[in-house]
Motif scaffolding. Structure first.
Motif, PDB file in Angstrom:
ATOM      1  N   PRO A  19       0.826  -1.214   0.000  1.00 42.30           N
ATOM      2  CA  PRO A  19       0.000   0.000   0.000  1.00 42.30           C
ATOM      3  C   PRO A  19       0.854   1.256   0.000  1.00 42.30           C
ATOM      4  O   PRO A  19       1.994   1.249   0.460  1.00 42.30           O
ATOM      5  CB  PRO A  19      -0.805  -0.132   1.300  1.00 42.30           C
ATOM      6  CG  PRO A  19      -0.729  -1.564   1.671  1.00 42.30           C
ATOM      7  CD  PRO A  19       0.574  -2.063   1.178  1.00 42.30           C
ATOM      8  N   LYS A  20       0.278   2.331  -0.488  1.00 42.46           N
ATOM      9  CA  LYS A  20       0.996   3.599  -0.572  1.00 42.46           C
ATOM     10  C   LYS A  20       0.644   4.514   0.593  1.00 42.46           C
ATOM     11  O   LYS A  20      -0.498   4.578   1.043  1.00 42.46           O
ATOM     12  CB  LYS A  20       0.689   4.304  -1.894  1.00 42.46           C
ATOM     13  CG  LYS A  20       1.304   3.611  -3.098  1.00 42.46           C
ATOM     14  CD  LYS A  20       1.011   4.357  -4.381  1.00 42.46           C
ATOM     15  CE  LYS A  20       1.648   3.641  -5.572  1.00 42.46           C
ATOM     16  NZ  LYS A  20       1.310   4.327  -6.842  1.00 42.46           N
ATOM     17  N   LEU A  87      -5.469   6.355   0.030  1.00 45.97           N
ATOM     18  CA  LEU A  87      -4.197   6.004   0.640  1.00 45.97           C
ATOM     19  C   LEU A  87      -4.074   6.670   1.998  1.00 45.97           C
ATOM     20  O   LEU A  87      -4.863   7.549   2.357  1.00 45.97           O
ATOM     21  CB  LEU A  87      -3.029   6.394  -0.252  1.00 45.97           C
ATOM     22  CG  LEU A  87      -2.597   7.862  -0.359  1.00 45.97           C
ATOM     23  CD1 LEU A  87      -1.278   7.951  -1.130  1.00 45.97           C
ATOM     24  CD2 LEU A  87      -3.646   8.728  -1.035  1.00 45.97           C
ATOM     25  N   ALA A  88      -3.082   6.230   2.771  1.00 46.55           N
ATOM     26  CA  ALA A  88      -2.812   6.829   4.069  1.00 46.55           C
ATOM     27  C   ALA A  88      -2.000   8.108   3.875  1.00 46.55           C
ATOM     28  O   ALA A  88      -1.131   8.174   2.999  1.00 46.55           O
ATOM     29  CB  ALA A  88      -2.049   5.856   4.959  1.00 46.55           C
ATOM     30  N   LEU A  89      -2.288   9.115   4.686  1.00 48.03           N
ATOM     31  CA  LEU A  89      -1.547  10.375   4.641  1.00 48.03           C
ATOM     32  C   LEU A  89      -0.884  10.625   5.983  1.00 48.03           C
ATOM     33  O   LEU A  89      -1.487  10.398   7.039  1.00 48.03           O
ATOM     34  CB  LEU A  89      -2.481  11.547   4.327  1.00 48.03           C
ATOM     35  CG  LEU A  89      -3.175  11.591   2.970  1.00 48.03           C
ATOM     36  CD1 LEU A  89      -3.922  12.905   2.814  1.00 48.03           C
ATOM     37  CD2 LEU A  89      -2.169  11.429   1.848  1.00 48.03           C
ATOM     38  N   VAL A  90       0.357  11.118   5.927  1.00 48.36           N
ATOM     39  CA  VAL A  90       1.100  11.522   7.116  1.00 48.36           C
ATOM     40  C   VAL A  90       1.504  12.974   6.927  1.00 48.36           C
ATOM     41  O   VAL A  90       2.085  13.326   5.898  1.00 48.36           O
ATOM     42  CB  VAL A  90       2.359  10.659   7.320  1.00 48.36           C
ATOM     43  CG1 VAL A  90       3.080  11.059   8.611  1.00 48.36           C
ATOM     44  CG2 VAL A  90       2.019   9.174   7.339  1.00 48.36           C
ATOM     45  N   THR A 278      -5.387  -0.592   1.963  1.00 47.59           N
ATOM     46  CA  THR A 278      -5.048  -1.184   0.680  1.00 47.59           C
ATOM     47  C   THR A 278      -4.455  -0.153  -0.245  1.00 47.59           C
ATOM     48  O   THR A 278      -3.377  -0.315  -0.766  1.00 47.59           O
ATOM     49  CB  THR A 278      -6.278  -1.833   0.034  1.00 47.59           C
ATOM     50  OG1 THR A 278      -7.335  -0.869  -0.051  1.00 47.59           O
ATOM     51  CG2 THR A 278      -6.752  -3.014   0.848  1.00 47.59           C
ATOM     52  N   GLY A 279      -5.171   0.943  -0.458  1.00 45.93           N
ATOM     53  CA  GLY A 279      -4.636   2.007  -1.294  1.00 45.93           C
ATOM     54  C   GLY A 279      -4.352   1.554  -2.713  1.00 45.93           C
ATOM     55  O   GLY A 279      -4.596   0.418  -3.097  1.00 45.93           O
TER      56      GLY A 279
END
Length: 281
Positions: A19-20, A87-90, A278-279
């Motif tokens: 995943p991204k 997607l996940a963001l930081v 999953t992204g």
């Protein structure tokens, strides 16, 4: 590691599978500041993750803008990240406010959110970054012989060596026939003119973001405080929080041995649909 350049945002891509996760830095940072974290997520235990390390607008190798707002920054990020979503963001500091704004306005793009040492509030009276801007703009780089001299010149205004080195990563040199020329990569004039907006927060009207959110902060800084908790929960009701006692504002670089395992655990956990992130792959 590959480099992707859109018309506006310069990005490093670390990791070959999984995943991204997109990383957004704070004021005077660059995407490459997240390299240690990204490499740790790309190797070792499963699942591995691919990381997009973004140079934010007016920083690093990304394009400059004439004005500043978190709304416009979120719009740029949303356009760039849409092909990779969800997607996940930081986001850290300024990047934290940008990704919070993005999650509230474009929730379909954000699978989950990690906010590093930042709250959705206006920080009245915090002068740290004003001081750093003054130090950088007052440095005479017209006849600078080398980077070490620049660090010595900054020492009286910025006594903390780690912060001096953080600032000086933005000082670059180009070779010319008449000799080397030094320049600052960030858009210092625009940043200096918009420090109050950088410290501010104007959340968009609309519903809260209903995805999982992880706040991780430095207990030695003043950016995540109990008095901000109600607003954090109002906008991001599915939130959890970790304060690192030994760290200040740059918690990811000051305490990577705590930061990296903590965000990995959060990334590995099921989302609200009962499946792991999953992204786009």
């Amino acid at each position: 590691m590959t480099i992707t350049r859109s018309e506006t945002l310069h990005t490093l891509h670390i990791g070959d599978s999984g995943p991204k996760v997109a990383f957004c830095h704070g004021v005077f940072g660059q995407g490459k500041n997240w390299t240690t974290v990204a490499k740790a997520l790309a190797s070792g235990q499963e699942p591995t993750y691919q990381s997009l390390l973004i140079d934010m607008p007016n920083h690093g190798r990304s394009a400059w803008t004439d004005t500043f707002s978190y709304e416009s920054m979120a719009d740029q990020l949303a356009e760039f990240l849409e092909p990779h979503a969800p997607l996940a963001l930081v986001g850290h500091s300024m990047g934290g406010k940008a990704v919070m704004n993005l999650a509230l306005r474009y929730p379909h793009l954000v699978e989950r959110l990690i906010v590093v040492d930042m709250s959705p509030v206006h920080y009245h009276g915090i002068r740290q970054f004003n001081h750093l801007v003054d130090a950088m703009t007052s440095l005479d780089i017209s006849n600078l012989p080398d980077r070490r001299t620049a660090e010595e010149m900054l020492e009286s205004q910025v006594p903390e060596r780690s912060i001096r080195q953080f600032l000086l990563q933005n000082l670059h040199r180009e070779n010319h026939p008449e000799g080397p020329k030094w320049f600052w990569q960030p858009n210092l004039d625009m940043i200096a003119a918009n420090l109050d907006s950088l410290a501010g927060w104007e959340g968009p009207d609309g519903p809260p973001y209903d995805g999982p959110v992880f706040w991780i902060g430095g207990a030695q800084a003043d950016y995540i405080l109990p008095k901000y908790a109600d607003e954090m929960r109002r906008l991001f009701p599915r939130t959890r929080q970790l304060m690192v006692k030994t760290a200040g504002h740059w918690v990811h670089s000051e305490a990577p041995e705590i930061f990296i395992p903590a965000i990995r655990r959060f990334l590995d956990q099921p989302n609200h649909n009962g499946v792991a992130v999953t992204g786009a792959r």
